[in-house]
Design an enzyme around this catalytic site. Structure first.
Site, mmCIF file in Angstrom:
data_model
loop_
_atom_site.group_PDB
_atom_site.id
_atom_site.type_symbol
_atom_site.label_atom_id
_atom_site.label_comp_id
_atom_site.label_asym_id
_atom_site.label_seq_id
_atom_site.Cartn_x
_atom_site.Cartn_y
_atom_site.Cartn_z
ATOM 1 N N GLU A 1 -2.501 -2.884 10.482
ATOM 2 C CA GLU A 1 -1.248 -3.593 10.233
ATOM 3 C C GLU A 1 -1.563 -4.969 9.671
ATOM 4 O OE1 GLU A 1 1.899 -2.152 10.917
ATOM 5 O OE2 GLU A 1 0.485 -0.504 11.031
ATOM 6 N N THR B 1 0.832 -1.214 0.000
ATOM 7 C CA THR B 1 0.000 0.000 0.000
ATOM 8 C C THR B 1 0.864 1.260 0.000
ATOM 9 O OG1 THR B 1 -1.641 -1.225 1.246
ATOM 10 C CG2 THR B 1 -1.890 1.154 1.228
ATOM 11 N N VAL B 2 1.783 1.364 0.958
ATOM 12 C CA VAL B 2 2.573 2.597 1.055
ATOM 13 C C VAL B 2 3.577 2.695 -0.100
ATOM 14 C CG1 VAL B 2 4.089 3.980 2.526
ATOM 15 C CG2 VAL B 2 2.244 2.645 3.567
ATOM 16 N N GLY C 1 1.289 8.940 10.513
ATOM 17 C CA GLY C 1 1.041 9.138 9.080
ATOM 18 C C GLY C 1 1.643 10.419 8.550
ATOM 19 N N LYS D 1 4.981 3.768 18.462
ATOM 20 C CA LYS D 1 5.072 5.182 18.058
ATOM 21 C C LYS D 1 5.402 6.065 19.264
ATOM 22 C CE LYS D 1 1.848 4.278 14.287
ATOM 23 N NZ LYS D 1 0.440 4.146 13.923
HETATM 24 N N1 HSE Z 1 -1.909 0.452 11.507
HETATM 25 C C1 HSE Z 1 -1.506 1.807 11.666
HETATM 26 C C2 HSE Z 1 -2.691 2.595 12.163
HETATM 27 C C3 HSE Z 1 -1.029 2.347 10.344
HETATM 28 O O1 HSE Z 1 -3.809 2.073 12.176
HETATM 29 O O2 HSE Z 1 -2.523 3.723 12.584
HETATM 30 C C4 HSE Z 1 -0.159 3.542 10.466
HETATM 31 O O3 HSE Z 1 0.920 3.353 11.280
#
Ligand code: HSE
Length: 441
Positions: free
Chosen positions: A190, A13-14, A134, A205
């Site tokens: 994820e 995706t990214v 993001g 994070k």
């Molecule tokens: N799985 C992560 C989320 C994607 O839902 O925020 C971005 O890190």
């Protein structure tokens, strides 16, 4: 025009979003760098599937080694996730003198030390803006724009999947499993969605933000983590009635000689900005001595928002390459020799307000027994609600407390759960945090 060669590992995706931006915004990007960002390779196990983006087929390879070894490649972008192959690829790229961009928060939170030490030795840059929140430029903001501040706290809604699920339960009363399925379909979750719903992704994070904000090393195991699996529509309704919205909040606070670092569902007063951050949107509040409070909000997951952060790192690193410099900004925001070990406060010692929902028999003396136990642990009750239900033997009792110590709360709840008048385990959700800016924007 000079060409800077980029090797992308991972065409998911990214990766697809990054290819799309580098292709469709090529002129814009060149005009901002003064050089062309050229896709030299895109590596993936599946190079047949049509991703719906324009790409020269000759750049597609299945072998990661080609990307990290080819001397022509200036910057390697790691977008495969996971911690084994990704780490090997990044370490090899660094050894080969390549700059690296990654969105891999799990890897950085767990093995960041090895990666950053290797990068420091090799004098290459590591960009990781896309690893947290993001498209919100929170890494760059902490490392650069807010570098004149002693940072007091960094709190955030850092997982788009959880925020999407909680929003759906709140607005539509959707059951948890359906809301998760919808989040997965939208590409927010994820590969292993338990990382999202158990709060682990948000903890990865938070570990990164905490290290950057205070100039410290942090072990993932020191972060208290509680996910959203047990949040029910019933508790969300009670929360709404009391004037709160439930969010998965990641909280990091500098409290003098220690740091608080925790991720858990949190009831947020309607008048706090976090309360109106919905769907997959992320938000971060930074409190610093010079800035006071600063609130960032933006899309925290998804193809193009994440790709935007990846490409911004590519642009930054390209500018460094053109200026024949690297690590102009310390990789972890503080100079190596200034990075400290700061203890993380055990969860038992934190202070919070609490929401409890007990299920108890409806008869005289029940409330006084429960409040007596809370009182014996020094927990002050701010409000009590019991729904009237003539047909049920058990009724919900909702209690909101004043600030209390987590250890006392746990002990009180254990005692109350053992009472013959209660049925099942009490529900506990923490409410806000004391230093939050309410109405202060
Ligand atoms: N799985 C992560 C989320 C994607 O839902 O925020 C971005 O890190």
């Amino acid at each position: 025009m000079r060409q800077i060669n980029v090797g992308i590992i991972g065409f998911g995706t990214v990766g697809t979003g990054v290819v799309k931006l580098l292709t469709e915004s090529r002129e814009l990007i060149s005009s901002r760098i003064g050089a062309e960002l050229h896709i030299k390779y895109v590596a993936d196990l599946d190079i047949e599937r049509d991703r719906g983006v324009k790409i020269d087929k000759s750049v597609l390879v299945t072998d990661i080694d080609t990307v990290v070894s080819d001397p022509c490649v200036d910057i390697v972008v790691e977008l495969i996730g996971g911690e084994t192959i990704a780490k090997t690829a990044i370490m090899k790229a660094i050894e080969n003198g390549k700059h690296v961009v990654t969105a891999n928060k799990a890897l950085l939170a767990g093995a960041g030390k090895d990666i950053f030490s290797a990068a420091a030795r090799a004098k290459v840059d590591v960009g990781f803006e896309a690893s947290v929140a993001g498209c919100i430029p929170i890494i760059k903001s902490i490392k650069e724009s807010l570098s004149a501040n002693h940072i007091h706290s960094v709190s955030g809604i850092l997982n788009g999947t959880c925020n999407y699920i909680l929003t759906k339960i709140t607005s539509e009363g959707t059951v948890f499993s359906q809301a998760l399925e919808a989040a997965q379909k939208k590409g927010y979750a994820e590969a292993d969605p338990t990382l999202d719903i158990e709060g682990i992704d948000a903890a990865h994070k938070l570990a990164i933000l905490t290290a950057l904000a205070y100039g410290m090393t942090i072990n993932l195991d020191d972060i208290y983590v509680e996910g959203i699996k047990d949040i029910t529509p019933e508790d969300i309704k009670h929360a709404e009635h009391l004037g709160y919205r439930v969010k998965l909040l990641a909280i990091s606070k500098f409290v003098g000689d220690a740091v608080e670092a925790r991720v858990h569902p949190t009831m947020i007063p309607f008048d706090n900005l976090f309360a109106s951050v919905n769907d997959s949107v992320n938000a971060v509040n930074v409190n610093g001595d010079a800035i006071g409070d600063m609130f960032f909000v933006g899309k925290g997951a998804g193809m193009m928002p994440t790709a935007s952060a990846v490409v911004s790192d590519l642009i930054d690193i390209s500018r460094n390459i053109l200026s024949c410099t690297s690590q102009r900004v310390p990789l972890l925001s503080y100079c190596d020799e200034s990075i400290k070990t700061i203890p993380v406060l055990p969860m038992d010692e934190i202070l919070s307000r609490y929401y409890f929902r007990f299920t108890a028999v409806d008869r005289p003396g029940v409330l006084s027994t429960i409040s007596g136990i809370l009182g014996s642990y020094g927990i002050s009750i701010k409000s009590v609600q019991q729904a009237e239900d003539k047909n049920e033997r058990h009724v919900p009792i909702v209690i909101v407390t004043g600030p209390a110590r987590e250890a006392d709360v746990k002990q009180a709840i254990t005692d109350i759960n053992k009472l013959p008048i209660t049925n099942g385990k009490a529900v506990l959700i923490r409410i806000g945090i004391e230093s939050w800016p309410e109405n202060s924007f």
